[in-house]
Motif scaffolding. Structure first.
Motif, PDB file in Angstrom:
ATOM      1  N   GLU A 275      -4.653   6.807   6.891  1.00 21.80           N
ATOM      2  CA  GLU A 275      -5.106   7.793   5.904  1.00 21.80           C
ATOM      3  C   GLU A 275      -6.436   8.419   6.246  1.00 21.80           C
ATOM      4  OE1 GLU A 275      -4.918   5.412   2.250  1.00 21.80           O
ATOM      5  OE2 GLU A 275      -7.089   5.257   2.312  1.00 21.80           O
ATOM      6  N   GLU A 276      -6.660   9.505   5.571  1.00 27.77           N
ATOM      7  CA  GLU A 276      -7.893  10.281   5.641  1.00 27.77           C
ATOM      8  C   GLU A 276      -9.083   9.378   5.308  1.00 27.77           C
ATOM      9  OE1 GLU A 276      -9.528  13.594   2.385  1.00 27.77           O
ATOM     10  OE2 GLU A 276      -7.627  12.600   2.115  1.00 27.77           O
ATOM     11  N   CYS A 277     -10.184   9.547   6.024  1.00 25.95           N
ATOM     12  CA  CYS A 277     -11.382   8.756   5.753  1.00 25.95           C
ATOM     13  C   CYS A 277     -12.203   9.443   4.659  1.00 25.95           C
ATOM     14  CB  CYS A 277     -12.211   8.609   7.026  1.00 25.95           C
ATOM     15  SG  CYS A 277     -13.568   7.469   6.822  1.00 25.95           S
TER      16      CYS A 277
ATOM     17  N   MET B  95     -13.529   5.785  -4.840  1.00 28.07           N
ATOM     18  CA  MET B  95     -14.554   6.429  -4.014  1.00 28.07           C
ATOM     19  C   MET B  95     -14.982   7.682  -4.777  1.00 28.07           C
ATOM     20  SD  MET B  95     -16.162   6.110  -1.067  1.00 28.07           S
ATOM     21  CE  MET B  95     -15.334   5.657   0.460  1.00 28.07           C
TER      22      MET B  95
ATOM     23  N   ASN C  97     -15.437  -5.854   7.545  1.00 32.53           N
ATOM     24  CA  ASN C  97     -15.062  -5.936   6.136  1.00 32.53           C
ATOM     25  C   ASN C  97     -14.796  -7.386   5.763  1.00 32.53           C
ATOM     26  OD1 ASN C  97     -15.026  -3.633   4.468  1.00 32.53           O
ATOM     27  ND2 ASN C  97     -13.339  -2.773   5.648  1.00 32.53           N
TER      28      ASN C  97
ATOM     29  N   VAL D 259      -8.570   5.995   8.871  1.00 31.16           N
ATOM     30  CA  VAL D 259      -8.435   4.643   8.320  1.00 31.16           C
ATOM     31  C   VAL D 259      -7.030   4.104   8.572  1.00 31.16           C
ATOM     32  CG1 VAL D 259      -8.595   3.264   6.206  1.00 31.16           C
ATOM     33  CG2 VAL D 259     -10.185   5.157   6.583  1.00 31.16           C
TER      34      VAL D 259
ATOM     35  N   LYS E  87       0.839  -1.202   0.000  1.00 27.79           N
ATOM     36  CA  LYS E  87       0.000   0.000   0.000  1.00 27.79           C
ATOM     37  C   LYS E  87       0.872   1.250   0.000  1.00 27.79           C
ATOM     38  CE  LYS E  87      -4.127  -2.073   1.966  1.00 27.79           C
ATOM     39  NZ  LYS E  87      -4.977  -2.188   0.785  1.00 27.79           N
TER      40      LYS E  87
ATOM     41  N   LYS F 201     -18.640  -4.785   0.579  1.00 23.35           N
ATOM     42  CA  LYS F 201     -17.517  -5.304   1.369  1.00 23.35           C
ATOM     43  C   LYS F 201     -17.910  -5.770   2.768  1.00 23.35           C
ATOM     44  CE  LYS F 201     -13.650  -4.389  -1.153  1.00 23.35           C
ATOM     45  NZ  LYS F 201     -13.408  -3.087  -1.767  1.00 23.35           N
TER      46      LYS F 201
ATOM     47  N   LEU G 250      -9.102   4.364  -3.797  1.00 23.05           N
ATOM     48  CA  LEU G 250      -8.943   3.732  -2.489  1.00 23.05           C
ATOM     49  C   LEU G 250      -7.770   2.764  -2.515  1.00 23.05           C
ATOM     50  CD1 LEU G 250     -12.649   2.840  -1.704  1.00 23.05           C
ATOM     51  CD2 LEU G 250     -11.220   4.409  -0.378  1.00 23.05           C
ATOM     52  N   GLU G 251      -7.675   2.038  -3.614  1.00 23.83           N
ATOM     53  CA  GLU G 251      -6.623   1.020  -3.705  1.00 23.83           C
ATOM     54  C   GLU G 251      -6.516   0.559  -5.148  1.00 23.83           C
ATOM     55  OE1 GLU G 251      -7.597  -2.889  -2.298  1.00 23.83           O
ATOM     56  OE2 GLU G 251      -9.674  -2.714  -2.935  1.00 23.83           O
TER      57      GLU G 251
ATOM     58  N   GLU H  82     -18.611   3.778  -3.488  1.00 20.35           N
ATOM     59  CA  GLU H  82     -17.494   3.040  -4.072  1.00 20.35           C
ATOM     60  C   GLU H  82     -17.873   2.413  -5.403  1.00 20.35           C
ATOM     61  OE1 GLU H  82     -15.180   0.390  -1.530  1.00 20.35           O
ATOM     62  OE2 GLU H  82     -15.981   1.453   0.202  1.00 20.35           O
TER      63      GLU H  82
ATOM     64  N   VAL I 261      -7.684  -3.713   6.647  1.00 20.98           N
ATOM     65  CA  VAL I 261      -8.142  -2.324   6.665  1.00 20.98           C
ATOM     66  C   VAL I 261      -9.156  -2.126   7.778  1.00 20.98           C
ATOM     67  CG1 VAL I 261      -9.374  -0.543   5.359  1.00 20.98           C
ATOM     68  CG2 VAL I 261      -7.798  -2.088   4.177  1.00 20.98           C
TER      69      VAL I 261
ATOM     70  N   ALA J 109      -6.574   9.434  -1.073  1.00 20.04           N
ATOM     71  CA  ALA J 109      -6.661  10.010   0.272  1.00 20.04           C
ATOM     72  C   ALA J 109      -5.261  10.385   0.757  1.00 20.04           C
ATOM     73  CB  ALA J 109      -7.286   8.988   1.227  1.00 20.04           C
TER      74      ALA J 109
ATOM     75  N   VAL K  12     -11.632   0.855   9.110  1.00 23.91           N
ATOM     76  CA  VAL K  12     -12.194   2.200   8.981  1.00 23.91           C
ATOM     77  C   VAL K  12     -12.702   2.556  10.383  1.00 23.91           C
ATOM     78  CG1 VAL K  12     -13.902   3.637   7.795  1.00 23.91           C
ATOM     79  CG2 VAL K  12     -12.828   1.727   6.583  1.00 23.91           C
TER      80      VAL K  12
HETATM   81  P1  AMP Z   1      -8.853  -1.404   0.606  1.00 23.58           P
HETATM   82  O1  AMP Z   1      -8.410  -2.820   0.828  1.00 23.58           O
HETATM   83  O2  AMP Z   1      -7.792  -0.407   0.722  1.00 23.58           O
HETATM   84  O3  AMP Z   1      -9.718  -1.228  -0.599  1.00 23.58           O
HETATM   85  O4  AMP Z   1      -9.920  -1.149   1.736  1.00 23.58           O
HETATM   86  C1  AMP Z   1     -11.041  -1.971   1.914  1.00 23.58           C
HETATM   87  C2  AMP Z   1     -12.263  -1.143   2.145  1.00 23.58           C
HETATM   88  O5  AMP Z   1     -12.069  -0.250   3.229  1.00 23.58           O
HETATM   89  C3  AMP Z   1     -12.612  -0.247   0.960  1.00 23.58           C
HETATM   90  O6  AMP Z   1     -13.329  -0.910   0.000  1.00 23.58           O
HETATM   91  C4  AMP Z   1     -13.396   0.832   1.647  1.00 23.58           C
HETATM   92  O7  AMP Z   1     -14.722   0.389   1.898  1.00 23.58           O
HETATM   93  C5  AMP Z   1     -12.705   0.989   2.954  1.00 23.58           C
HETATM   94  N1  AMP Z   1     -11.688   2.051   2.879  1.00 23.58           N
HETATM   95  C6  AMP Z   1     -10.395   1.918   2.529  1.00 23.58           C
HETATM   96  N2  AMP Z   1      -9.766   3.106   2.546  1.00 23.58           N
HETATM   97  C7  AMP Z   1     -10.668   4.026   2.913  1.00 23.58           C
HETATM   98  C8  AMP Z   1     -10.644   5.448   3.123  1.00 23.58           C
HETATM   99  N3  AMP Z   1      -9.525   6.159   2.955  1.00 23.58           N
HETATM  100  N4  AMP Z   1     -11.789   6.058   3.480  1.00 23.58           N
HETATM  101  C9  AMP Z   1     -12.925   5.351   3.656  1.00 23.58           C
HETATM  102  N5  AMP Z   1     -13.025   4.019   3.483  1.00 23.58           N
HETATM  103  C10 AMP Z   1     -11.915   3.351   3.117  1.00 23.58           C
END
Ligand code: AMP
Ligand code: GLY
Length: 435
Positions: free
Chosen positions: A189-191, A277, A228, A141, A103, A218, A287-288, A196, A153, A118, A155
């Protein structure tokens, strides 16, 4: 021709099933596959995961090309190994798979190439991470750096939750977090708020072929509550990605990735999944990145794909993605995941599954519903649970409501002890249509 698909999930069942429908494909091996790929006509499981044995097998069988489903073999250099052996394989090389595997790498890459994401900081020191949380406050997050199968992850709605997540992922000595290897570093990171969407494309190093858009669910429970998971259901297309938004994602996110990876000396080949997002003002943030197709997004997307998938992959392997187009069923496809008792914490295995429809011997021409298997195995002729996400019942319909009704109609006939299933897959699209 014969093909090979690597992996054992619902994604791999769907990829192999669609590849098999090409008139030029007479066999798709799935390594190691699952109970569903074992039952499907034209698919054959191969109980091998070792790279050199797979390479030997591909050579011996004259496999035309291999498609890699999951991230772990990509991050471990499977594409590099096959290419070094002179074999055709679709996926990113190890260094490019860093976009998902780290990441921290992905974040640095996005900042460097101006891809919206973010704001974040990376920590190896628990005390510094705690101080950062105190300073920023919640919601915030916390992410484990490295592969954590979608479970790395948190949140956090409160600072206390964020502190606990840091402690779990990053023990005082930086070694003994619950996420193991993935927990040596955390990204805080910032929320972000908004809706999505999963934006998945094929890339051949230079050209991009977008797959249909989709949206995952998710959280484990209805109303997007609970922990999640890897994903409890998905549908395609995602109405939040309007045609205008689609063009912007290609321009603001995907193109900079392709160009940036080239500049980094690691041209990107393979599926690329941008988790987006989209906020109420239409601002897009990443987000990723995942260096693979989504699971369960693959299942509805493959159900909608009308083009010859093997031909598309061949075009990608030849660097000709600019010369092909993907045609999609105009209907909505919606997939509902049936998960095992105890998922996501500790899924129970070995529960007998009743009520599965017989596999359609004619393949899938005109089929409007397909049960893709994920965590299943066959024991004494009986299909049993063998993983967290067990099945994904996927159906087509003229509207999201019709696809939803059809998927649940079939899903409701399938039962096993402790079955977990959300009842509201597709709710955002249904709500949108009501407006
Ligand atoms: P990721 O594996 O990074 O996609 O994170 C899994 C889930 O966590 C995402 O699909 C989002 O629902 C939530 N998530 C990840 N990063 C954030 C963020 N910066 N702000 C809000 N929700 C997040
Ligand atoms: N469904 C989310 C993922 O594949 O990462």
């Amino acid at each position: 021709m014969k093909l090979l698909v690597i992996g054992s999930g619902g994604r791999e069942h769907a990829l192999a099933w669609r590849l098999k429908q090409s008139p030029r494909v007479h066999k798709v091996f799935v390594a190691p596959g699952n109970g569903g790929t074992a039952r499907e006509e034209g698919l054959e499981n191969l109980a091998v995961t070792d790279f050199s044995q797979l390479i030997d097998f591909a050579r011996k069988e004259g496999v035309a090309f291999t498609v890699v489903g999951p991230e772990a073999p990509l991050a471990a250099g499977m594409v590099d190994a096959f290419r070094a052996a002179g074999l055709r394989i679709f996926g990113p090389v190890r260094s490019a798979a860093q976009l998902e595997a780290s990441k921290d790498y992905a974040k640095q890459f996005m900042v460097k190439y101006g891809i919206p994401t973010a704001t974040y900081e990376t920590f190896t020191d628990a005390a510094a991470a705690h101080a950062h949380i105190d300073q920023r406050g919640a919601p915030i997050v916390v992410k484990a750096d490295g592969l954590a199968a979608g479970k790395g992850v948190v949140v956090a709605q409160t600072a206390a939750e964020a502190h606990a997540a840091v402690d779990a992922m990053l023990a005082a000595d930086g070694k003994h977090g619950t996420q193991g290897e993935a927990g040596h570093r955390v990204v805080i990171e910032e929320c972000l708020v908004g809706e999505e969407a999963s934006f998945i494309v094929m890339i051949d190093g230079e050209h991009v072929l977008p797959m249909a858009t989709s949206q995952d669910h998710k959280r484990l429970l209805d109303g997007d509550q609970g922990p999640n998971t890897g994903g409890m259901g998905a549908y395609s297309p995602a109405p939040v990605v309007t045609p205008e938004m689609h063009a912007r994602v290609l321009r603001e996110v995907i193109r900079p990735v392709v160009n940036g990876m080239k500049q980094e000396g690691t041209p990107y080949t393979g599926f690329l999944y941008a988790g987006l997002m989209i906020d109420p003002k239409g601002r897009i943030k990443v987000l990723e990145f995942n260096c693979r197709f989504g699971d369960p997004e693959t299942q509805p997307i493959m159900l909608r794909l009308k083009s010859d998938f093997a031909t598309l992959v061949e075009a990608a392997l030849d660097g000709r993605l600019d010369q092909v187009e993907a045609e999609w069923d105009r209907r909505v496809a919606l997939g509902v995941v049936l998960a095992a008792a105890g998922y996501p914490e500790s899924p129970r295995r070995g529960d007998a599954i009743a009520g599965l429809p017989e596999p359609d011997p004619g393949g899938a021409a005109g089929e409007d519903c397909h049960v893709f298997h994920a965590g299943t195995a066959i024991q004494d002729d009986q299909v049993v649970t063998a993983g967290g996400r067990v099945l994904c019942v996927t159906a087509l319909g003229d509207t999201v409501k019709i696809a939803q009704a059809r998927a649940y109609e079939v899903a409701d006939q399938i039962d096993f002890a402790g079955r977990q299933m959300r009842r509201d897959i597709g709710w955002r699209a249904v709500k949108r249509n009501k407006k």
